[in-house]
Design a protein around this motif. Structure first.
Motif, short mmCIF file in Angstrom:
data_model
loop_
_atom_site.label_atom_id
_atom_site.label_comp_id
_atom_site.label_asym_id
_atom_site.label_seq_id
_atom_site.Cartn_x
_atom_site.Cartn_y
_atom_site.Cartn_z
N MET B 260 0.82 -1.22 0.00
CA MET B 260 0.00 0.00 0.00
C MET B 260 0.85 1.27 0.00
SD MET B 260 -3.03 -1.19 2.63
CE MET B 260 -3.93 0.36 2.62
N GLY B 261 2.11 1.10 0.35
CA GLY B 261 3.02 2.25 0.26
C GLY B 261 2.78 3.32 1.32
N VAL B 262 1.92 3.05 2.25
CA VAL B 262 1.75 4.01 3.35
C VAL B 262 2.00 3.26 4.66
CG1 VAL B 262 0.14 5.61 2.29
CG2 VAL B 262 -0.73 3.53 3.37
N ARG B 263 2.30 4.02 5.66
CA ARG B 263 2.52 3.41 6.95
C ARG B 263 1.19 3.17 7.63
NH1 ARG B 263 5.64 2.30 11.04
NH2 ARG B 263 4.49 2.90 12.91
N ILE B 264 0.98 1.91 8.03
CA ILE B 264 -0.26 1.60 8.76
C ILE B 264 0.11 1.55 10.25
CG2 ILE B 264 -2.17 -0.02 8.97
CD1 ILE B 264 -2.04 1.24 6.23
#
Lengths: 543, 310
Positions: B260-264
């Motif tokens: 997803m390329g974002v930090r969860i």
């Protein structure tokens, strides 16, 4: 070393009182409200306990009656009269001759009186206190800081013996004497009063609760700090009832540190102010019994003010001191790292540094849009944060001695015997639980080893010799210290073991472990079992 | 009031959205970032040099992911003094413990006057000047005043609180709950049941927040329920919801984060808050379930049944 500021006190006293009065008046926005508040509170107090102050009661009744008819000018005059009366009542005295006499003669006197055996054995009259009170921490740095700015000592408070031990400790380490607010009740003993009065203590009457009096106290404290008088506050407010190290502070007068800094900065000559946290640690506490009873009563919401406790009984005091002298290093005065009024560390040359070691100008914290401003709400928050920093220092400078560890191990045995009991349930099981000597000794050893691990991580301190001594030795030492001092045995020897006799005192002494995460915490209702669990969790969520 | 300069550290959408809010309020904004900033709002100044922020702005807003909050704050510390105000807009707690980001700022910089931004506000609403509401929390009234002067405008209402810890915990935990929302939706759990579970989860969150020094009411305010309602109403608006949905389709948390390329944030956060709750004897069945979900363990039917029973 320059002569400490306090040697000038008497010459400046009138000036100080004048300044306090004019400051209190300048800040009095509503004289009528202040006077009404003072009259109301004093009438209420004096009606309940008039004692020998009937005249005061009449004065305040008259004041309350006539306030409404007074013009502004007359109210202002009344306010000034009252403020001046309080300021003079609060103001202490400092007599260098008494100080020199006290510092030279008292230790010998006390030492000689209290430990005749030692004197005879050739240790010299001062040897007793010298050996038995151990001072630790950055004493040299503190001495240097005392030359640069005003020192505000903020020690833990456990016993009425604290001011004696602290006073002796700083004198012996060549630290400058400090002025401090002492309860007015302590001034009733003529001998004690003479020394306290002439050693710079100022009088705080805790029974007076109105705003005007509090304003006078604050102004007095602030003016002293501004003028470079080293001060001492017990930031916990009163003696720790539980026996534990303070984890929340009242701070009260400590907030005057920032105010003093701002006021002097606004005048163009900023006075540096350094807070020096310290812990006072005893193997035995003079008033343990009364204090823990009070704490338990408070847990049940029936608090009362202690007027008469063990510390007013000379005989008990002498017994305590003799006991303390049996063990080397049985009183430890340990200084923590000096802090600025905002909770930043301070280097020995008086620079504030942030947690990353960068130098920071403390004045920058009181600037808004570039200007230095006073802001009560902001400064109260800074003082809360200073309080947190002081508590951190308290925790890691807590010195654990044999009595604390043995009580901790014994109390844990009590809990194991009655796993479902709450605090009060546990306390009721006195004289019931028997623990074999070997088992208790093993538990003491394990607890000590866990404490040693925490000491390695800088989270607490073990008392002199505690690390090296065998567990059985620690057990014997604690039992010996308790027996004979406390009226009834804390641990009663029976056959090949001990009966957990005085559960309240066991609780009292083990409470010293709570701040380190090693003890049973009545507040949290559980034992922080994992090593340093509580300490770590505390850091995690500390804001 | 004369215009002020607001410093913003972090050049993501969130950082520029706050810069836009400052402009709308009639102020100047400088954003410090090393990212590509070609689509930035007009008139927003950009720098790569943190010391420019410290020199030109008294109020600095930290808008970076929680994972890098510490190193970024350390750098910021070199060009700030006790006279600065630092407010962060980070939804999360620090990754190496459960420290609120405001605490990290206090540890890494000389700044003491700190605060936090939170609440249901969305970056694209701010960028398009749509009326929004945001929460600010600080123990220092002057920090709140400064934030209001910086970004409050007819299209942005700033709501103030002095419950800093509560605000930061609420903001972080709502993010975690959104994973649960996405997960449940994907499985076809009805919206009313999701609502019921979320109310329960919010109560669990509040208990943890209280243990961390916050106030219960904060969780039922903008930073808590406000943020949660907004995120639930906005389909796919928050990556946490999408993340929960993909987990429900059988994806693995670790792979997803990369994909997803974002930090969860909740991947790390949930297990840590759960052990925080356990240590303090706080019962948190919804968070327990959430942890199971994120770990990818347990059958869906079992999970649901357990939640209904507990």
């Amino acid at each position: 070393m320059n002569e400490p500021t306090i040697f000038r006190f008497n010459a400046e006293r009138r000036d100080i009182v004048d300044e306090v009065v004019s400051r209190v008046l300048a800040e009095a926005k509503d004289p009528l409200l202040l006077l009404n508040d003072a009259a109301y509170n004093e009438i209420k107090r004096l009606e309940a306990h008039p004692g020998d102050e009937r005249e005061q009661l009449v004065t305040f009744r008259n004041l309350a009656r006539s306030l409404g008819r007074m013009g502004d000018g007359e109210r202002q005059t009344k306010l000034e009269q009252l403020a001046r009366m309080y300021a003079w009542d609060v103001a202490g005295n400092f007599d260098p001759k008494v100080y020199r006499f006290a510092s030279r003669v008292l230790p010998s006197l006390v030492g000689g009186l209290l430990s005749p055996l030692q004197t005879m054995a050739g240790g010299g009259p001062q040897a007793a206190l010298r050996e038995h009170l151990v001072t630790q921490g950055p004493v040299g740095d503190i001495a240097r800081l005392a030359q640069i700015g005003t020192i505000v000592f903020v020690p833990t408070h456990l016993s009425n013996f604290d001011s004696v031990a602290f006073g002796y400790g700083i004198e012996r380490e060549n630290l400058p004497p400090a002025t401090y607010g002492a309860g007015k009740n302590l001034f009733t003993n003529p001998l004690l009063s003479f020394f306290m009065h002439n050693l710079g203590a100022y009088r705080v009457d805790r029974r007076i609760r109105h705003t005007l009096y509090k304003n006078v106290l604050k102004a007095y404290s602030c003016v002293l700090i501004e003028r470079g008088y080293h001060s001492l506050f017990f930031p916990g407010g009163t003696r720790s009832r539980s026996g534990g190290v303070e984890e929340k502070l009242k701070l009260g007068l400590a907030g005057t540190g920032i105010e003093a800094m701002i006021r002097t900065a606004l005048r163009g000559r900023p006075q540096k102010v350094f807070f020096v946290p310290a812990t006072l640690n005893y193997q035995l506490t003079l008033e343990a019994r009364t204090l823990i009873e009070d704490w338990l009563a408070e847990q049940g919401r029936a608090r009362y003010i202690i007027d008469d406790d063990e510390s007013t009984q000379l005989e008990r005091v002498l017994t305590l001191v003799r006991k303390l002298l049996l063990t080397e290093g049985s009183i430890v005065l340990r200084f923590g790292d000096p802090l600025d009024p905002f909770g930043n560390r301070v280097t020995s040359d008086g620079r504030s540094i942030d947690r990353r070691g960068r130098t920071v100008d403390p004045i920058s914290y009181v600037r808004r849009d570039g200007r230095i401003v006073m802001d009560a709400a902001r400064d109260a928050q800074y003082t809360r944060e200073l309080g947190e920093a002081i508590c951190e220092e308290f925790a890691k400078n807590t010195v654990l001695m044999s009595t604390h560890l043995v009580a901790g191990a014994a109390f844990e045995k009590l809990r194991q015997a009655h796993p479902k009991s709450d605090l009060f349930g546990l306390i009721r099981h006195k004289d019931e639980v028997f623990v074999p000597r070997q088992e208790l000794s093993r538990a003491v050893g394990e607890l000590r080893d866990r404490a040693a691990e925490l000491e390695d991580r800088g989270l607490l301190v073990l008392g002199p010799g505690v690390r090296k001594r065998g567990a059985t030795e620690l057990l014997d030492e604690a039992v010996r210290a308790w027996s004979g001092y406390h009226s009834f045995p804390v641990l009663a020897a029976q056959g090949d073991g001990y009966v957990l006799a005085d559960t309240k005192l066991l609780l009292y002494y083990q409470n010293r472990l709570v701040v380190t995460g090693l003890g049973f915490s009545a507040a949290k209702g559980s034992l922080a079992t994992s090593s340093g669990g509580a300490a770590k969790a505390g850091q995690e969520v500390a804001s | 009031m004369s215009a002020m300069t607001v410093g913003i550290l972090g050049g993501g959408r969130w950082g520029f959205a706050l810069a836009r809010a400052a402009q709308v309020a009639g102020n100047r904004a400088i954003v410090c970032t090393r990212r590509d900033t070609s689509d930035r709002p007009e008139g927003v100044e950009v720098t790569t040099d943190v010391s420019v922020l410290g020199a030109r702005a008294t109020l600095i807003i930290l808008a970076v992911p929680s994972a890098v909050a510490r190193p970024v704050a350390t750098t910021l510390g070199d060009s700030t003094t006790g006279a600065h105000y630092v407010v962060h807009a980070v939804r999360g707690l620090s990754s190496e413990g459960l420290l609120p980001i405001s605490t990290v700022v206090r540890q890494e910089t000389p700044v003491k006057r700190v605060g936090a931004l939170a609440g249901p506000v969305l970056a694209h609403d701010l960028l398009e000047d749509r009326p929004s509401v945001i929460a600010v929390a600080s123990h220092y009234p002057e920090v709140i005043d400064s934030v209001k002067a910086a970004i409050a405008s007819p299209s942005l209402r700033v709501s103030a609180s002095d419950d800093l810890a509560g605000t930061e915990w609420a903001s972080a935990l709502v993010g975690a709950l959104l994973v649960g929302v996405g997960f449940a939706r994907e499985l076809g759990v009805s919206e009313p049941l999701i609502a019921g579970l979320m109310v329960r989860a919010l109560r669990e969150s509040a208990l943890m927040g209280i243990a961390a020094g916050g106030l219960e009411k904060t969780f039922y305010g903008l930073a808590g329920i406000g943020d949660l309602m907004a995120a639930m109403a906005q389909q796919d608006a928050r990556p946490e919801v999408a993340f929960g949905q993909k987990i429900a389709r059988g994806a693995r948390a670790s792979e997803l984060a990369a994909e997803m390329g974002v930090r969860i944030e909740p991947i790390d956060l949930v297990p840590r808050v759960l052990s925080f709750a356990r240590q303090r004897g706080i019962k948190a069945p919804v968070f327990e379930t959430l942890a199971t979900v994120i770990e990818g363990k347990g059958e869906v039917a079992e999970i649901t049944a357990a939640l209904m029973r507990s």
